[in-house]
Motif scaffolding. Structure first.
Motif, PDB file in Angstrom:
ATOM      1  N   ALA A 445       0.816  -1.210   0.000  1.00  0.00           N
ATOM      2  CA  ALA A 445       0.000   0.000   0.000  1.00  0.00           C
ATOM      3  C   ALA A 445       0.854   1.267   0.000  1.00  0.00           C
ATOM      4  CB  ALA A 445      -0.928  -0.004   1.216  1.00  0.00           C
ATOM      5  N   LEU A 446       2.052   1.157   0.562  1.00  0.00           N
ATOM      6  CA  LEU A 446       2.943   2.316   0.627  1.00  0.00           C
ATOM      7  C   LEU A 446       3.826   2.457  -0.615  1.00  0.00           C
ATOM      8  CD1 LEU A 446       4.069   2.048   4.366  1.00  0.00           C
ATOM      9  CD2 LEU A 446       2.526   3.755   3.381  1.00  0.00           C
ATOM     10  N   MET A 447       3.846   1.422  -1.469  1.00  0.00           N
ATOM     11  CA  MET A 447       4.677   1.468  -2.675  1.00  0.00           C
ATOM     12  C   MET A 447       3.986   2.297  -3.752  1.00  0.00           C
ATOM     13  SD  MET A 447       5.874  -2.491  -3.049  1.00  0.00           S
ATOM     14  CE  MET A 447       6.690  -3.364  -1.723  1.00  0.00           C
ATOM     15  N   SER A 448       4.746   3.121  -4.451  1.00  0.00           N
ATOM     16  CA  SER A 448       4.187   3.904  -5.537  1.00  0.00           C
ATOM     17  C   SER A 448       3.947   3.024  -6.750  1.00  0.00           C
ATOM     18  CB  SER A 448       5.143   5.050  -5.912  1.00  0.00           C
ATOM     19  OG  SER A 448       4.601   5.814  -6.974  1.00  0.00           O
ATOM     20  N   HIS A 449       2.736   3.060  -7.261  1.00  0.00           N
ATOM     21  CA  HIS A 449       2.376   2.338  -8.476  1.00  0.00           C
ATOM     22  C   HIS A 449       2.013   3.353  -9.554  1.00  0.00           C
ATOM     23  CE1 HIS A 449       2.177  -1.029  -5.728  1.00  0.00           C
ATOM     24  NE2 HIS A 449       1.865  -1.869  -6.711  1.00  0.00           N
ATOM     25  N   ALA A 450       2.533   3.154 -10.752  1.00  0.00           N
ATOM     26  CA  ALA A 450       2.224   4.069 -11.851  1.00  0.00           C
ATOM     27  C   ALA A 450       0.721   4.110 -12.091  1.00  0.00           C
ATOM     28  CB  ALA A 450       2.950   3.625 -13.112  1.00  0.00           C
ATOM     29  N   HIS A 451       0.233   5.302 -12.419  1.00  0.00           N
ATOM     30  CA  HIS A 451      -1.197   5.493 -12.662  1.00  0.00           C
ATOM     31  C   HIS A 451      -1.421   6.046 -14.064  1.00  0.00           C
ATOM     32  CE1 HIS A 451      -5.384   6.452 -11.909  1.00  0.00           C
ATOM     33  NE2 HIS A 451      -5.166   7.673 -12.371  1.00  0.00           N
ATOM     34  N   PRO A 452      -2.353   5.495 -14.804  1.00  0.00           N
ATOM     35  CA  PRO A 452      -3.207   4.358 -14.459  1.00  0.00           C
ATOM     36  C   PRO A 452      -2.612   3.047 -14.961  1.00  0.00           C
ATOM     37  CG  PRO A 452      -4.037   5.397 -16.434  1.00  0.00           C
ATOM     38  CD  PRO A 452      -2.807   6.169 -16.032  1.00  0.00           C
ATOM     39  N   GLU A 456      -2.278  -1.393 -10.249  1.00  0.00           N
ATOM     40  CA  GLU A 456      -2.809  -0.640  -9.109  1.00  0.00           C
ATOM     41  C   GLU A 456      -3.876  -1.428  -8.353  1.00  0.00           C
ATOM     42  OE1 GLU A 456      -3.047   4.019  -9.783  1.00  0.00           O
ATOM     43  OE2 GLU A 456      -3.751   2.917 -11.546  1.00  0.00           O
ATOM     44  N   ALA A 457      -4.538  -2.336  -9.032  1.00  0.00           N
ATOM     45  CA  ALA A 457      -5.573  -3.138  -8.367  1.00  0.00           C
ATOM     46  C   ALA A 457      -4.979  -3.953  -7.224  1.00  0.00           C
ATOM     47  CB  ALA A 457      -6.260  -4.051  -9.374  1.00  0.00           C
ATOM     48  N   PHE A 458      -3.733  -4.411  -7.371  1.00  0.00           N
ATOM     49  CA  PHE A 458      -3.064  -5.143  -6.299  1.00  0.00           C
ATOM     50  C   PHE A 458      -2.840  -4.223  -5.098  1.00  0.00           C
ATOM     51  CE2 PHE A 458       1.191  -7.040  -4.801  1.00  0.00           C
ATOM     52  CZ  PHE A 458       0.566  -7.861  -3.874  1.00  0.00           C
ATOM     53  N   LYS A 459      -2.372  -3.010  -5.357  1.00  0.00           N
ATOM     54  CA  LYS A 459      -2.174  -2.046  -4.275  1.00  0.00           C
ATOM     55  C   LYS A 459      -3.498  -1.760  -3.566  1.00  0.00           C
ATOM     56  CE  LYS A 459      -0.694   2.714  -3.337  1.00  0.00           C
ATOM     57  NZ  LYS A 459       0.100   3.861  -3.803  1.00  0.00           N
ATOM     58  N   GLU A 460      -4.556  -1.548  -4.329  1.00  0.00           N
ATOM     59  CA  GLU A 460      -5.846  -1.213  -3.736  1.00  0.00           C
ATOM     60  C   GLU A 460      -6.397  -2.374  -2.904  1.00  0.00           C
ATOM     61  OE1 GLU A 460      -7.180   1.684  -3.671  1.00  0.00           O
ATOM     62  OE2 GLU A 460      -5.787   2.655  -5.053  1.00  0.00           O
ATOM     63  N   ALA A 461      -6.183  -3.595  -3.369  1.00  0.00           N
ATOM     64  CA  ALA A 461      -6.626  -4.755  -2.593  1.00  0.00           C
ATOM     65  C   ALA A 461      -5.853  -4.854  -1.285  1.00  0.00           C
ATOM     66  CB  ALA A 461      -6.454  -6.032  -3.413  1.00  0.00           C
ATOM     67  N   ASN A 464      -7.258  -2.390   1.104  1.00  0.00           N
ATOM     68  CA  ASN A 464      -8.507  -2.914   1.640  1.00  0.00           C
ATOM     69  C   ASN A 464      -8.253  -3.978   2.719  1.00  0.00           C
ATOM     70  OD1 ASN A 464     -11.082  -5.106   0.798  1.00  0.00           O
ATOM     71  ND2 ASN A 464     -11.501  -3.050   1.512  1.00  0.00           N
ATOM     72  N   ALA A 465      -7.259  -4.834   2.483  1.00  0.00           N
ATOM     73  CA  ALA A 465      -6.926  -5.870   3.464  1.00  0.00           C
ATOM     74  C   ALA A 465      -6.387  -5.266   4.761  1.00  0.00           C
ATOM     75  CB  ALA A 465      -5.896  -6.828   2.878  1.00  0.00           C
ATOM     76  N   SER A 466      -5.740  -4.100   4.642  1.00  0.00           N
ATOM     77  CA  SER A 466      -5.199  -3.418   5.812  1.00  0.00           C
ATOM     78  C   SER A 466      -6.242  -2.584   6.544  1.00  0.00           C
ATOM     79  CB  SER A 466      -4.019  -2.535   5.396  1.00  0.00           C
ATOM     80  OG  SER A 466      -2.955  -3.305   4.912  1.00  0.00           O
ATOM     81  N   GLY A 467      -7.467  -2.580   6.023  1.00  0.00           N
ATOM     82  CA  GLY A 467      -8.530  -1.839   6.669  1.00  0.00           C
ATOM     83  C   GLY A 467      -8.679  -0.414   6.183  1.00  0.00           C
ATOM     84  N   LEU A 468      -7.988  -0.069   5.109  1.00  0.00           N
ATOM     85  CA  LEU A 468      -8.072   1.272   4.547  1.00  0.00           C
ATOM     86  C   LEU A 468      -8.958   1.256   3.299  1.00  0.00           C
ATOM     87  CD1 LEU A 468      -4.282   2.163   4.822  1.00  0.00           C
ATOM     88  CD2 LEU A 468      -6.110   2.820   6.398  1.00  0.00           C
ATOM     89  N   GLY A 469      -9.475   2.386   2.934  1.00  0.00           N
ATOM     90  CA  GLY A 469     -10.348   2.467   1.771  1.00  0.00           C
ATOM     91  C   GLY A 469      -9.555   2.651   0.493  1.00  0.00           C
ATOM     92  N   ALA A 470     -10.245   2.536  -0.651  1.00  0.00           N
ATOM     93  CA  ALA A 470      -9.608   2.727  -1.942  1.00  0.00           C
ATOM     94  C   ALA A 470      -9.144   4.179  -2.088  1.00  0.00           C
ATOM     95  CB  ALA A 470     -10.575   2.378  -3.061  1.00  0.00           C
ATOM     96  N   LEU A 471      -7.994   4.336  -2.741  1.00  0.00           N
ATOM     97  CA  LEU A 471      -7.435   5.663  -2.979  1.00  0.00           C
ATOM     98  C   LEU A 471      -7.584   6.116  -4.424  1.00  0.00           C
ATOM     99  CD1 LEU A 471      -4.079   5.456  -0.956  1.00  0.00           C
ATOM    100  CD2 LEU A 471      -6.167   6.670  -0.303  1.00  0.00           C
ATOM    101  N   ASN A 472      -7.721   5.171  -5.344  1.00  0.00           N
ATOM    102  CA  ASN A 472      -7.620   5.513  -6.744  1.00  0.00           C
ATOM    103  C   ASN A 472      -8.624   4.767  -7.574  1.00  0.00           C
ATOM    104  OD1 ASN A 472      -6.128   7.229  -8.459  1.00  0.00           O
ATOM    105  ND2 ASN A 472      -4.239   6.564  -7.453  1.00  0.00           N
ATOM    106  N   MET A 473      -8.759   5.209  -8.820  1.00  0.00           N
ATOM    107  CA  MET A 473      -9.492   4.481  -9.846  1.00  0.00           C
ATOM    108  C   MET A 473      -8.547   4.277 -11.021  1.00  0.00           C
ATOM    109  SD  MET A 473     -13.451   5.531 -10.210  1.00  0.00           S
ATOM    110  CE  MET A 473     -13.679   4.158 -11.312  1.00  0.00           C
TER     111      MET A 473
END
Length: 473
Positions: A445-452, A456-461, A464-473
């Motif tokens: 979750a703390l690693m920078s992923h290029a957008h879009p 990024e779906a791996f980061k967002e998942a 979510n597993a860490s209890g945080l909400g989605a940050l991006n689309m």
């Protein structure tokens, strides 16, 4: 009969054997590799991984052209699929890749012998040439012998494989006519990939599976998602059905299966039947008894945790031993054995060998499945992210699927990652890398992923597993 002596003698040139040969050569060991067929590369390169991906790519492009181009504002009228030309392209890809293996052997000073190998004793192998008798029979001795003879397609006792209408994956990858109705016995990886190929081209495809799910060895979420997607593509499925008969009558193949829930038997008629019920270890003709090498009840060569057989100096790897029958697992073991022979201390983490299905959407999983965590009573958290919420997936019109991340409830360490969607076969490598260092979901979750990006779906998942909400689309 000529005789030669080596540090390492490898029987079989598939992804396990040829990678072992490359590493042995790099480590300065005098090495030879024996292959019974005219080309190197084994099942994977010749009639498995590489040719299947070639035709999957061709048919995927055709499917996108017919089903998605209009959505992108591209008019593509009067399209047609040329199956013989697709197969010709596939053959060229296979030839190029196999030639690359020959180059690697020469570069690393590995001797290549074409012939049928059989043990005379624990240190001696006889090689009978397979070039029509023009070559000379050889007797080779070696301090170390690696058995890397791979596997062959399995069948059911009552099914006769005529390899014309009742076929294996090998024949399915060489058809020059499009099946009208392809019946597939088995809902595993090979059957679904080849079913996808022909369904995209217009064949009716029926899959008959004994269990209550497709890809049953993977996380159940993936099987459910893939089943939904493949049904949309036109494949029909008969789950929880036990095949009891497959018979050819002229140009027709008839299949009978009994439903687990009871009721009338299923009767299907098609022009081809692909039997895809797994693979068996292949040791035919090796004369293992002469070397006193032991096999288990499934015909697999018995090995210890170092991939050594019961006979000192004889090793085995890949599909011919226990474990998943995956090309990259065999390659990892090839490096492992070569380095063990050289006195090094390598390691293979079998839990972190990913499993991939190259349908579209692609499917991949690594680590523990949710079912395994429940069975072991391990406390875990689950987080997921759908591709329908991914900006990159929306832009690419590939919104099917999701990424699911399973973490330890107390430490947040990632225990399993299961994905279905676009580009998944490549994205799963990130999960393997993080899990190799026992990373936590928060780390990703703390690693920078290029957008879009799809990744990024791996980061967002993980968020979510860490209890945080989605940050991006």
């Amino acid at each position: 009969m000529s005789a030669s002596s080596y540090d390492v003698l490898i029987i079989g040139s598939g992804p396990g054997g040829y990678i072992a040969a490359v590493r042995c050569g790099q480590l300065g060991l005098k090495t030879a590799i024996i292959e019974k067929y005219p080309t190197l590369g084994g099942t994977c390169l010749n009639v498995g991984c590489i040719p299947s991906k070639a035709v999957l790519e061709s048919t995927e492009l055709y499917h996108k052209a017919t089903a998605q181009f209009a959505e992108h504002g591209i008019a593509a009228d009067n399209l047609r699929a040329d199956l013989p030309r697709m197969m010709e392209r596939k053959d060229k890809v296979v030839s190029k890749v196999c030639d690359g293996v020959v180059y690697l052997m020469k570069k690393n000073k590995v001797d290549i012998l074409h012939g049928v190998a059989s043990f005379e004793d624990a240190t001696t192998v006889r090689v009978v040439p397979t070039d029509g008798g023009n070559g000379e029979e050889q007797r080779l001795t070696a301090r170390n012998i690696i058995i890397a003879t791979g596997s062959k397609p399995s069948t059911l006792p009552f099914i006769t494989l005529d390899k014309e209408r009742v076929i294996t994956s090998t024949e399915a990858l060489a058809l020059r006519e499009l099946p009208k109705h392809l019946i597939i016995v088995g809902g595993g990886v090979i059957g679904l990939e080849l079913g996808s190929v022909y369904a995209r081209l217009g064949s009716k495809v029926s899959v008959v599976e004994y269990t209550d799910a497709i890809i049953p060895s993977m996380d159940r979420t993936l099987g459910k998602e893939l089943l939904r997607s493949l049904k949309k593509q036109g494949l029909e499925f008969y789950l929880s059905h036990k095949v009891t008969a497959v018979a050819r009558e002229g140009e027709t193949v008839k299949l009978t299966a009994t439903p687990a829930a009871g009721g009338a038997d299923l009767q299907l008629e098609g022009d081809y039947c692909l039997v895809s019920v797994g693979r068996r270890p292949y040791t035919d003709g090796l004369n293992l008894a002469a070397a006193r090498v032991e096999v288990d009840e499934k015909g697999r060569v018995k090995v210890n945790d170092e991939l050594q057989t019961n006979v000192p100096g004889i090793w085995a790897l890949g599909d011919v031993v226990r474990g998943a029958m995956l090309a990259h697992k065999a390659s990892d073991e090839g490096v492992f054995v070569a380095e063990r022979i050289a006195g090094q201390k390598p390691h293979v983490n079998y839990l972190l060998i990913p499993n991939v299905v190259y349908t579209w959407p692609e499917v991949a999983g690594v680590g523990y499945t949710e079912e395994q965590l429940k069975e072991q009573g391990l406390a875990y958290k689950s987080g997921s992210f759908p591709f329908s919420a991914s900006g990159r997936a929306l832009a690419g019109a590939d919104t099917e699927g999701l990424v699911k991340v399973l973490t330890a409830a107390d430490t947040d360490e990632i225990l399993g990652v299961h994905m279905i969607g676009a580009r998944i076969a490549d994205i799963v490598a990130e999960a393997v890398a993080v899990m190799s260092f026992r990373g936590a979901a928060e780390d990703v979750a703390l690693m920078s992923h290029a957008h879009p990006t799809y990744a990024e779906a791996f980061k967002e998942a993980c968020l979510n597993a860490s209890g945080l909400g989605a940050l991006n689309m």
